[in-house]
Design an enzyme around this catalytic site. Structure first.
Site, PDB file in Angstrom:
ATOM      1  N   ALA A   1       0.865  -1.172   0.000  1.00  0.00           N
ATOM      2  CA  ALA A   1       0.000   0.000   0.000  1.00  0.00           C
ATOM      3  C   ALA A   1       0.909   1.230   0.000  1.00  0.00           C
ATOM      4  CB  ALA A   1      -0.889  -0.019   1.234  1.00  0.00           C
TER       5      ALA A   1
ATOM      6  N   GLU B   1      -0.761  -9.142  -0.775  1.00  0.00           N
ATOM      7  CA  GLU B   1      -2.157  -9.497  -0.460  1.00  0.00           C
ATOM      8  C   GLU B   1      -3.023  -9.508  -1.726  1.00  0.00           C
ATOM      9  OE1 GLU B   1      -2.236  -6.485   2.809  1.00  0.00           O
ATOM     10  OE2 GLU B   1      -3.338  -8.070   3.825  1.00  0.00           O
TER      11      GLU B   1
HETATM   12  N1  DAK Z   1       4.603   3.271  -0.781  1.00  0.00           N
HETATM   13  C1  DAK Z   1       5.001   4.441  -1.320  1.00  0.00           C
HETATM   14  N2  DAK Z   1       6.136   4.601  -2.004  1.00  0.00           N
HETATM   15  C2  DAK Z   1       6.928   3.519  -2.138  1.00  0.00           C
HETATM   16  C3  DAK Z   1       6.586   2.262  -1.609  1.00  0.00           C
HETATM   17  C4  DAK Z   1       5.349   2.158  -0.881  1.00  0.00           C
HETATM   18  N3  DAK Z   1       4.908   1.032  -0.382  1.00  0.00           N
HETATM   19  N4  DAK Z   1       7.582   1.399  -1.906  1.00  0.00           N
HETATM   20  C5  DAK Z   1       8.495   2.094  -2.601  1.00  0.00           C
HETATM   21  N5  DAK Z   1       8.109   3.360  -2.759  1.00  0.00           N
HETATM   22  C6  DAK Z   1       8.812   4.433  -3.455  1.00  0.00           C
HETATM   23  C7  DAK Z   1      10.011   4.923  -2.659  1.00  0.00           C
HETATM   24  O1  DAK Z   1       9.596   5.859  -1.688  1.00  0.00           O
HETATM   25  C8  DAK Z   1      10.852   5.544  -3.747  1.00  0.00           C
HETATM   26  O2  DAK Z   1      10.304   6.800  -4.053  1.00  0.00           O
HETATM   27  P1  DAK Z   1      11.274   8.114  -4.261  1.00  0.00           P
HETATM   28  O3  DAK Z   1      12.066   8.206  -3.014  1.00  0.00           O
HETATM   29  O4  DAK Z   1      12.095   7.748  -5.469  1.00  0.00           O
HETATM   30  O5  DAK Z   1      10.313   9.239  -4.476  1.00  0.00           O
HETATM   31  C9  DAK Z   1      10.601   4.638  -4.937  1.00  0.00           C
HETATM   32  O6  DAK Z   1       9.378   3.943  -4.651  1.00  0.00           O
HETATM   33  C10 DAK Z   1      11.691   3.616  -5.161  1.00  0.00           C
HETATM   34  O7  DAK Z   1      11.881   2.925  -3.947  1.00  0.00           O
HETATM   35  P2  DAK Z   1      13.341   2.728  -3.297  1.00  0.00           P
HETATM   36  O8  DAK Z   1      14.247   3.837  -3.661  1.00  0.00           O
HETATM   37  O9  DAK Z   1      13.125   2.438  -1.861  1.00  0.00           O
HETATM   38  O10 DAK Z   1      13.824   1.409  -4.064  1.00  0.00           O
HETATM   39  P3  DAK Z   1      14.854   0.314  -3.530  1.00  0.00           P
HETATM   40  O11 DAK Z   1      15.149  -0.546  -4.711  1.00  0.00           O
HETATM   41  O12 DAK Z   1      15.978   0.947  -2.801  1.00  0.00           O
HETATM   42  O13 DAK Z   1      14.024  -0.548  -2.449  1.00  0.00           O
HETATM   43  C11 DAK Z   1      12.061  -1.726  -1.650  1.00  0.00           C
HETATM   44  C12 DAK Z   1      12.933  -1.312  -2.885  1.00  0.00           C
HETATM   45  C13 DAK Z   1      10.798  -2.404  -2.165  1.00  0.00           C
HETATM   46  C14 DAK Z   1      12.845  -2.723  -0.791  1.00  0.00           C
HETATM   47  C15 DAK Z   1      11.752  -0.445  -0.811  1.00  0.00           C
HETATM   48  O14 DAK Z   1      11.178   0.547  -1.678  1.00  0.00           O
HETATM   49  C16 DAK Z   1      10.770  -0.690   0.287  1.00  0.00           C
HETATM   50  O15 DAK Z   1      11.117  -1.243   1.358  1.00  0.00           O
HETATM   51  N6  DAK Z   1       9.544  -0.233   0.083  1.00  0.00           N
HETATM   52  C17 DAK Z   1       8.506  -0.282   1.096  1.00  0.00           C
HETATM   53  C18 DAK Z   1       7.956  -1.673   1.242  1.00  0.00           C
HETATM   54  C19 DAK Z   1       6.875  -1.663   2.256  1.00  0.00           C
HETATM   55  O16 DAK Z   1       7.132  -1.527   3.456  1.00  0.00           O
HETATM   56  N7  DAK Z   1       5.665  -1.657   1.748  1.00  0.00           N
HETATM   57  C20 DAK Z   1       4.472  -1.401   2.572  1.00  0.00           C
HETATM   58  C21 DAK Z   1       4.070  -2.638   3.312  1.00  0.00           C
HETATM   59  S1  DAK Z   1       2.802  -2.272   4.401  1.00  0.00           S
HETATM   60  C22 DAK Z   1      -4.499  -0.613   4.851  1.00  0.00           C
HETATM   61  C23 DAK Z   1      -4.526  -1.851   4.261  1.00  0.00           C
HETATM   62  C24 DAK Z   1      -3.376  -2.459   3.875  1.00  0.00           C
HETATM   63  C25 DAK Z   1      -2.185  -1.841   4.118  1.00  0.00           C
HETATM   64  C26 DAK Z   1      -2.144  -0.601   4.713  1.00  0.00           C
HETATM   65  C27 DAK Z   1      -3.305   0.033   5.097  1.00  0.00           C
HETATM   66  N8  DAK Z   1      -5.675   0.047   5.281  1.00  0.00           N
HETATM   67  C28 DAK Z   1      -6.924  -0.611   4.998  1.00  0.00           C
HETATM   68  C29 DAK Z   1      -5.718   1.378   5.705  1.00  0.00           C
HETATM   69  C30 DAK Z   1      -0.969  -2.468   3.708  1.00  0.00           C
HETATM   70  C31 DAK Z   1       0.188  -2.037   4.171  1.00  0.00           C
HETATM   71  C32 DAK Z   1       1.400  -2.386   3.469  1.00  0.00           C
HETATM   72  O17 DAK Z   1       1.412  -2.715   2.315  1.00  0.00           O
END
Ligand code: DAK
Length: 259
Positions: free
Chosen positions: A67, A116
């Site tokens: 997300a 998911e």
């Molecule tokens: N959201 C927003 N932006 C994201 C993102 C995300 N999930 N994942 C990556 N990006 C963006 C980064 O911020 C970066 O943007 P800029 O800085 O260039 O503007 C760009 O994508 C490239 O990412 P990285 O520079 O970080 O790329 P790397 O190759 O270094 O790393 C990575 C890739 C996938 C390991 C890293 O980006 C990362 O750890 N990303 C976050 C993964 C993560 O934690 N995802 C979220 C999981 S929690 C809900 C229901 C469900 C959910 C939430 C709420 N409700 C009903 C309210 C679910 C929650 C989740 O999914």
């Protein structure tokens, strides 16, 4: 046809392609993308020209990296609960509940809400560079789009506990060993393999395929008696033209020509 801001889609050879198109954000699912996913799945589910669906991400790096974290901070408790329910409806009713086979072609990171979304698909295949995980606990959250329910059913409670409680990512080979994905494919052949699977399914009876999906889904639905759903669907299929054609073709030693 409708133009979306965050999705590309096309219909070709009876396949509806849905491509999450936010490559600079690693195809992270913001609310607008969820709105568009809802719209395109409603459209494809109802369109007779579409017999199966491939869901994937734009580019070579991500299916969907979760997300969109940037949208989290402003949400109230009530909004978060409501959004979770809405996500469940899209993933459960429109993707998992689609009468047409939906294949997730996981072409890179599938994290959090992105994984998911893949879990809601009927079949998952992954490119050899794919990485999967549910890292929500590292953000002070838990999976909110069905991950705590679908992952244990797919890979068993113990393995799901470990993935969700550690938040660790696994690679495609490990995902295959766990049964999280059905196949691991070289990235440049991923979509072709998804197409091949769908075209095999298209040679089968469309109504039988739809009923098989319904019955298999019922096995996991505590509100339904899966055996009864199977019996009803089985009986129903005996009344279809496809059943007559399938049996006649078998007896005549020819390929069936389904409706
Ligand atoms: N959201 C927003 N932006 C994201 C993102 C995300 N999930 N994942 C990556 N990006 C963006 C980064 O911020 C970066 O943007 P800029 O800085 O260039 O503007 C760009 O994508 C490239 O990412 P990285 O520079 O970080 O790329 P790397 O190759 O270094 O790393 C990575 C890739 C996938 C390991 C890293 O980006 C990362 O750890 N990303 C976050 C993964 C993560 O934690 N995802 C979220 C999981 S929690 C809900 C229901 C469900 C959910 C939430 C709420 N409700 C009903 C309210 C679910 C929650 C989740 O999914």
């Amino acid at each position: 046809m409708v133009q979306y801001s965050n999705l590309n889609y096309v219909i070709k050879d009876s396949i509806g392609y849905v491509i999450i198109n936010r490559e600079p954000q690693l195809n992270a699912l913001n609310q607008e993308t969820l709105d568009e996913l809802q719209d395109i799945f409603m459209h494809f589910n109802a369109d007779d020209h579409v017999r199966g669906i491939i869901l994937t991400g734009a580019g070579l790096k991500a299916f969907a990296a979760g997300a969109d974290i940037k949208e989290f901070l402003d949400l109230s408790v009530i909004q978060a609960r409501w959004l979770s329910e809405r996500g469940h409806i899209i993933f459960s009713d429109l993707i998992e509940g689609s009468p047409k086979p939906v294949i997730a072609a996981i072409n890179g990171y599938a994290l959090g809400g992105g994984l998911e979304m893949a879990l809601a698909c009927h079949i998952r295949i992954a490119s050899d560079n794919a990485k999967m995980g549910l890292p929500e606990v590292s953000l002070g959250l838990i999976p909110g789009y069905g991950g705590t329910q679908r992952l244990p059913k797919l890979i068993g409670k113990g393995q799901a506990m470990q993935m969700i409680l550690t938040g660790d990512m696994i690679d495609a080979q490990r995902a295959y060993e766990l049964g999280l994905v059905n196949e691991v494919i070289a990235q440049d052949k991923l979509i072709a393999r998804a197409e091949e699977i769908l075209h095999k399914i298209f040679t089968r009876s469309r109504v039988a395929v739809a009923n098989a999906i319904t019955a298999i889904n019922a096995a996991e639905d505590k509100q339904q008696n899966g055996n009864k759903v199977e019996m009803d669907a089985f009986g129903h299929l005996f009344g279809t033209e496809d059943f007559k054609e399938g049996v006649s073709a078998f007896l005549a030693k020819r390929t069936p020509n389904f409706e």
